[in-house]
Design a protein around this motif. Structure first.
Motif, short mmCIF file in Angstrom:
data_model
loop_
_atom_site.label_atom_id
_atom_site.label_comp_id
_atom_site.label_asym_id
_atom_site.label_seq_id
_atom_site.Cartn_x
_atom_site.Cartn_y
_atom_site.Cartn_z
N MET A 210 -27.43 -7.80 12.84
CA MET A 210 -27.34 -7.08 14.11
C MET A 210 -26.52 -7.90 15.09
O MET A 210 -26.87 -8.02 16.25
N LEU A 211 -25.44 -8.49 14.59
CA LEU A 211 -24.57 -9.31 15.43
C LEU A 211 -25.39 -10.37 16.17
O LEU A 211 -25.22 -10.57 17.37
N GLU A 212 -26.25 -11.04 15.42
CA GLU A 212 -27.16 -12.00 16.04
C GLU A 212 -26.46 -13.28 16.47
O GLU A 212 -25.48 -13.71 15.86
N VAL B 77 -19.38 -10.01 4.56
CA VAL B 77 -18.97 -9.83 5.94
C VAL B 77 -18.85 -8.35 6.23
O VAL B 77 -18.56 -7.55 5.33
N SER B 78 -19.15 -7.97 7.47
CA SER B 78 -19.09 -6.57 7.88
C SER B 78 -17.89 -6.38 8.80
O SER B 78 -17.78 -7.09 9.81
N ILE B 79 -17.01 -5.47 8.44
CA ILE B 79 -15.79 -5.27 9.24
C ILE B 79 -15.89 -3.96 10.00
O ILE B 79 -16.10 -2.90 9.41
N LEU C 241 -17.71 -16.16 13.33
CA LEU C 241 -17.14 -14.82 13.19
C LEU C 241 -17.32 -14.04 14.50
O LEU C 241 -16.49 -13.22 14.87
N TYR C 242 -18.43 -14.30 15.17
CA TYR C 242 -18.74 -13.54 16.39
C TYR C 242 -18.70 -14.35 17.68
O TYR C 242 -18.49 -13.80 18.75
N TRP C 243 -18.98 -15.67 17.58
CA TRP C 243 -19.20 -16.46 18.80
C TRP C 243 -18.26 -17.66 18.89
O TRP C 243 -18.09 -18.36 17.91
N ALA D 9 -21.70 4.02 6.91
CA ALA D 9 -21.35 5.19 7.72
C ALA D 9 -22.16 5.30 9.01
O ALA D 9 -21.83 6.13 9.87
N ASN D 10 -23.21 4.49 9.14
CA ASN D 10 -24.05 4.59 10.34
C ASN D 10 -24.34 6.04 10.72
O ASN D 10 -24.12 6.46 11.87
N SER D 11 -24.78 6.83 9.75
CA SER D 11 -25.27 8.20 9.99
C SER D 11 -24.21 9.19 10.44
O SER D 11 -24.52 10.17 11.12
O1 164 Z 1 -24.41 -8.73 12.00
C1 164 Z 1 -23.52 -8.29 11.25
O2 164 Z 1 -22.56 -8.97 10.89
C2 164 Z 1 -23.60 -6.88 10.75
C3 164 Z 1 -22.94 -5.97 11.64
C4 164 Z 1 -23.22 -4.54 11.29
O3 164 Z 1 -22.72 -4.07 10.30
C5 164 Z 1 -24.06 -3.78 12.15
C6 164 Z 1 -24.49 -4.30 13.31
C7 164 Z 1 -25.15 -3.51 14.26
C8 164 Z 1 -25.29 -2.18 14.09
C9 164 Z 1 -24.59 -1.53 13.03
O4 164 Z 1 -23.35 -1.15 13.47
C10 164 Z 1 -24.46 -2.45 11.84
C11 164 Z 1 -25.11 -1.96 10.65
O5 164 Z 1 -25.37 -0.78 10.63
O6 164 Z 1 -25.43 -2.68 9.70
#
Ligand code: 164
Ligand code: MG
Length: 371
Positions: free
Chosen positions: A294-296, A137-139, A324-326, A192-194
């Protein structure tokens, strides 16, 4: 034999996320995207999902550029060329430079339609073998440490296989150190997303004490060279996300030793065919890969699940459960995660049904194009 296809439907959706998702470049609460649909004469419907955001903060593409490129170029190319297999779509789209997310949105629908025409799961059409996939999971960046610790605790209890924590200058080493203190044994990684440059090298080196699985995209979104210098100074593996758009980028990153791990996002690399090629190359080179998110909504999630069944996806991906998202997804059943695992569906194509009522209720516009 040419794949029968007679129509493309381009549906723009707007859906609210359960909670705001914050990264080093900003916060997102609402998602706008396209569900693409490629139809055949027998009632077959293949689905794809676009992943660009409304603003170009993750990459150059946006919802608007996706619309422009799909409508004004890609559909024409699909109409003017013969597609015998979904792998042909990548070559057919080659005259259009860049715009991988636009290409992927349409290519994904062709793949789903192809698998349905063959009456096999998309995972099988791609050559995937796994029946279950491991996910993490991505927080997003949280308002305070306590909030973050509680969120991690919650997801660990749910069984997720690894925790990805978004970092940025000022929300990095100290926060991660605290997380490590509270959770000494869990698999943790940072994204870190750059947000850093080579000037931060000494600061980033401190992360080596925290036993992270990897640091994702520490440096610029379009960099491969500086990452090699950083990787040489760190023991923590670097994973590239934003910098990788193709097999060619992957080869350069591997040859320069810019990273030890690759995050494969279907949209970022122009579709499932290129994702497969990157996977195969990484397998040959012994580079570990995982499937990013990508938060699909459900269609994109289903494509990620199918891709992750390929054997070199040896690290848990970001494909969390729909909930988690929807509050409501556009597929039935929604994607569920049990003990950090998703059972790969065995029905044809993406393996989930489209909830047409949900699709309709989130629709902002629908356009139809004949092939
Ligand atoms: O879809 C997910 O749960 C991953 C979310 C996530 O980490 C990201 C989603 C969209 C853009 C970024 O911020 C990012 C990533 O970089 O992986
Ligand atoms: Mg990332």
């Amino acid at each position: 034999m040419a794949m029968p296809m007679n129509q493309v439907r381009l549906r723009r959706l707007r859906m609210m996320l359960n909670h705001p998702f914050t990264t080093s470049f900003g916060s997102l609460q609402e998602k706008e995207f396209f569900i693409t649909e490629v139809l055949d004469d027998n009632g077959g419907r293949g689905f794809g999902e676009s992943v660009a955001f409304t603003s170009p903060w993750y990459s150059e593409e946006t919802v608007e550029t996706n619309h422009h490129v799909i409508k004004d170029f890609l559909i024409d190319l699909l109409r003017e060329n013969t597609i015998n297999h979904p792998d042909d779509v990548t070559d057919v789209f080659k005259p259009i430079k860049g715009h991988p997310m636009a290409k992927s949105a349409l290519e994904g629908a062709v793949w789903d339609l192809y698998a349905k025409q063959k009456d096999i799961p998309l995972a099988e059409a791609l050559g995937g073998t796994k029946q279950n996939i491991e996910v993490g999971v991505s927080i997003g960046i949280k308002p305070n440490k306590n909030d973050l610790l509680q969120t991690i605790d919650h997801h660990i209890r749910e069984g997720y296989k690894r925790i990805k924590i978004k970092i940025k200058p000022g929300w990095d080493y100290e926060v991660l150190k605290d997380v490590r203190k509270h959770f000494p044994d869990i698999p943790i990684m940072a994204d870190a997303n750059s947000a850093y440059t080579l000037e931060d090298i000494d600061h980033l080196k401190k992360l080596d004490e925290l036993n992270l699985m990897m640091i994702e995209q520490p440096l610029a979104h379009d960099d491969i060279v500086d990452h090699a210098q950083l990787q040489a100074s760190l023991t923590t593996p670097i994973c590239l996300d934003e910098s990788i758009h193709s097999l060619a980028d992957t080869r350069k990153a591997v040859e320069l030793e810019s990273c030890e791990i690759i995050n494969i996002k279907i949209g970022r690399v122009g579709g499932l065919t290129e994702a497969k090629r990157i996977h195969n190359y990484c397998r040959e080179q012994g580079i570990q890969v995982w499937c990013g998110g990508m938060l699909e909504a459900g269609v994109g999630r289903a494509h990620n699940i199918a891709l992750t069944t390929l054997p070199q996806f040896v690290l848990p991906g970001d494909t969390a459960g729909s909930s988690l998202y929807w509050n409501q997804d556009i597929i039935t059943p929604e994607v569920t995660v049990s003990n950090g695992m998703i059972t790969v569906p065995d029905k044809p194509g993406i393996g989930y049904f489209i909830d047409d009522d949900a699709l309709e209720s989130f629709s902002v516009s629908v356009e139809t194009f004949y092939l």
